[in-house]
Design a protein around this motif. Sequence first.
Motif, mmCIF file in Angstrom:
data_model
loop_
_atom_site.group_PDB
_atom_site.id
_atom_site.type_symbol
_atom_site.label_atom_id
_atom_site.label_comp_id
_atom_site.label_asym_id
_atom_site.label_seq_id
_atom_site.Cartn_x
_atom_site.Cartn_y
_atom_site.Cartn_z
ATOM 1 N N UNK A 105 0.818 -1.214 0.000
ATOM 2 C CA UNK A 105 0.000 0.000 0.000
ATOM 3 C C UNK A 105 0.848 1.258 0.000
ATOM 4 N N UNK A 106 0.305 2.301 -0.596
ATOM 5 C CA UNK A 106 0.855 3.643 -0.444
ATOM 6 C C UNK A 106 -0.186 4.455 0.314
ATOM 7 N N UNK A 107 -0.049 4.565 1.638
ATOM 8 C CA UNK A 107 -1.098 5.189 2.448
ATOM 9 C C UNK A 107 -1.203 6.701 2.231
ATOM 10 N N UNK A 108 -2.424 7.182 2.274
ATOM 11 C CA UNK A 108 -2.719 8.617 2.300
ATOM 12 C C UNK A 108 -3.485 8.862 3.596
ATOM 13 N N UNK A 109 -2.765 8.866 4.712
ATOM 14 C CA UNK A 109 -3.405 8.930 6.012
ATOM 15 C C UNK A 109 -3.793 7.531 6.474
ATOM 16 N N UNK A 110 -4.685 7.441 7.441
ATOM 17 C CA UNK A 110 -5.043 6.160 8.067
ATOM 18 C C UNK A 110 -6.088 5.378 7.272
ATOM 19 N N UNK A 111 -6.918 6.089 6.464
ATOM 20 C CA UNK A 111 -8.093 5.433 5.905
ATOM 21 C C UNK A 111 -8.152 5.432 4.375
ATOM 22 N N UNK A 112 -7.090 5.853 3.724
ATOM 23 C CA UNK A 112 -7.029 5.887 2.258
ATOM 24 C C UNK A 112 -5.664 5.367 1.832
ATOM 25 N N UNK A 113 -5.641 4.597 0.775
ATOM 26 C CA UNK A 113 -4.357 4.139 0.243
ATOM 27 C C UNK A 113 -4.467 3.889 -1.256
ATOM 28 N N UNK A 114 -3.366 4.077 -1.925
ATOM 29 C CA UNK A 114 -3.277 3.652 -3.318
ATOM 30 C C UNK A 114 -2.731 2.232 -3.370
ATOM 31 N N UNK A 115 -3.230 1.497 -4.374
ATOM 32 C CA UNK A 115 -2.861 0.094 -4.555
ATOM 33 C C UNK A 115 -2.239 -0.059 -5.936
ATOM 34 N N UNK A 116 -1.121 -0.748 -6.079
ATOM 35 C CA UNK A 116 -0.506 -0.883 -7.404
ATOM 36 C C UNK A 116 -1.386 -1.668 -8.371
ATOM 37 N N UNK A 117 -1.509 -1.167 -9.585
ATOM 38 C CA UNK A 117 -2.346 -1.852 -10.575
ATOM 39 C C UNK A 117 -1.758 -3.191 -10.998
ATOM 40 N N UNK A 145 7.115 12.956 -20.244
ATOM 41 C CA UNK A 145 7.001 13.915 -19.142
ATOM 42 C C UNK A 145 5.568 13.987 -18.618
ATOM 43 N N UNK A 146 4.610 13.941 -19.520
ATOM 44 C CA UNK A 146 3.206 13.986 -19.090
ATOM 45 C C UNK A 146 2.852 12.710 -18.338
ATOM 46 N N UNK A 147 3.358 11.574 -18.790
ATOM 47 C CA UNK A 147 3.111 10.310 -18.098
ATOM 48 C C UNK A 147 3.678 10.346 -16.675
ATOM 49 N N UNK A 148 4.813 11.027 -16.505
ATOM 50 C CA UNK A 148 5.416 11.148 -15.180
ATOM 51 C C UNK A 148 4.458 11.842 -14.212
ATOM 52 N N UNK A 149 3.737 12.841 -14.697
ATOM 53 C CA UNK A 149 2.783 13.552 -13.849
ATOM 54 C C UNK A 149 1.637 12.648 -13.391
ATOM 55 N N UNK A 150 1.432 11.543 -14.102
ATOM 56 C CA UNK A 150 0.313 10.650 -13.821
ATOM 57 C C UNK A 150 0.751 9.312 -13.227
ATOM 58 N N UNK A 151 2.028 9.180 -12.890
ATOM 59 C CA UNK A 151 2.548 7.877 -12.456
ATOM 60 C C UNK A 151 1.914 7.392 -11.153
ATOM 61 N N UNK A 152 1.517 8.313 -10.289
ATOM 62 C CA UNK A 152 0.814 7.932 -9.060
ATOM 63 C C UNK A 152 -0.689 7.852 -9.295
ATOM 64 N N UNK A 153 -1.200 8.774 -10.090
ATOM 65 C CA UNK A 153 -2.647 8.831 -10.334
ATOM 66 C C UNK A 153 -3.178 7.580 -11.013
ATOM 67 N N UNK A 154 -2.338 6.857 -11.733
ATOM 68 C CA UNK A 154 -2.821 5.675 -12.463
ATOM 69 C C UNK A 154 -3.185 4.529 -11.516
ATOM 70 N N UNK A 155 -2.671 4.536 -10.303
ATOM 71 C CA UNK A 155 -2.990 3.479 -9.341
ATOM 72 C C UNK A 155 -4.323 3.765 -8.653
#
Length: 555
Positions: free
Chosen positions: A30-42, A242-252
């Motif tokens: 997980x990549x946590x965003x606080x205690x109750x939200x996390x990103x999960x790798x696709x 470069x544009x893909x880099x801006x979305x590297x976290x958002x894609x998960x």
Amino acid sequence: MKTDIQIAREATLKPIAQIATELGISENLLEPYGRYIAKVPYSLIDSQKVSRSKLILVTAITPTKAGIGKTTVSVGLALGMAKTGRKAVLALREPSLGPCFGMKGGAAGGGYAQVVPMDRINLHFTGDFHAVTSANNMISALLDNYIYQHRKEGFGMKQILWKRVMDVNDRSLRQIVTGLGPYSNGIPQEAGFDITPASEIMAILCLSKDLEDLERRINNILLGYTLEDKPFYVKDMGVGGAIAVLLKDAINPNLVQTTENTPAFIHGGPFANIAHGCNSIIATKTAMSYGDYVITEAGFGADLGAEKFLDIKCRKAGLTPALTILVATLQGLKMHGGVPESDIKLPNAEGVRKGFANLDRHIRNLQGFGQSVLVCFNRFASDTDDEIAMVREHCSQLSVPFALNNAFAEGGNGAVELANLVASTIETNPSSELKFCYTDNMSVREKIEAVASKIYGAASVSFSPEAQKKICKAEELGYGSFPVCIAKTQYSFSQDPKAYGVPEGFNFDIKDLVINSGAEMLVAIAGDIIRMPGLPKVPQAMNIRIINGEIEGLS
């Protein structure tokens, strides 16, 4: 009566690591965003598990301005599934700040059927919308700079198609001029803004299968035409990476939970009236990798969200829903039965009866796709038992399963009937092989006409000279095989937002066409629909504030 945000605040949340572990996802992934939200790798998507999971689409009759409650039904069904011992996972879209601060308010469900923490989900969440906005506008800045820096070499743009975006309803930005002032400010030119959910970057995020595919699609975005009338793409500037880099976290995809701790993946947020209206393929397939039943929704009525879900998302992703749930309300039926909007909360049996025509049209359309359809009645406090019984009896006459959803008031306990009926219907009468509204090899014009006639009931389709020109250009560039995404009002089958019920004999007017060569679809603009909404006279923002450190007014 407690507000949505009060109920959400009182919910007992589990740490997101616990939700993930119970789902079968290791905490260290997980990549946590606080205690109750996390990103999960696709990368956790498992194609074999996806093929075994049962996908359930939630859509609706043509909505009122207050909505129909698809998200509440989707969340409620997940709660009901959990109450009956079934492993269910949600896959939903992210809310946009435009409606949250504009007309609609939040989009995280309602009452005791919500995804939480609803305030963070409705606001900035994990920053996905900001990433899409930044990526979109970075392309605009790079394009303007490219033109500015190469003008002495004779380079220029005959037409720029790419617009900036912002996740705010702002009618003043629909059409603007940039580059005013001294020479160093750039080249003066007409420009404009769409709302972020209408961005092609949003569509690309939702339709990409991985980062490599994301970058490929970004590179293929058509920005406009040069002075020599040649197409000019992002790849021609060499900035796709470069544009893909801006979305590297958002894609998960983002993992959260419901008010009763059911797991939910929330990712992407295109609007169904101006875009394709579905959450990301990645989030849906991630959910299907971990849930026996996966509940997802598509925006607005079935003529918009469900059609695009089936004709675009399922076509591209190889998905087929096991069942489609059509949400209906007495208020919606009455509105489509000719009852004035001011009176739709009042008893009116004749209005309900006349409104069945809208319900029936949506049922027939969905069955035409090969879908097994179940009608879910989303109950409001003002509804009467007699009128609900009318809807149940009407569905019985159509041999269409019917269930009440009381999850708004009762949580999972109020959706047990719905959950059991959904499971038994999938077991005994699952959807058949998906039948698309059109084939890939049909012309662009034929595809638009197929949707307009088969789904909307149009008697004819007309194309403006501008639309005809752009259709020819799209086919000339090799995009004729792309699916079509029709942008139109959500309040009617037709392009007239006041033509309630089931309008007939109307002409459907296509005014423009937007080539989304990166998202690999063609957006046909019908009637007066616009891709940057405005705010109402009394925006929801007037009710939102912080009191004693707590956010109030989000609903």
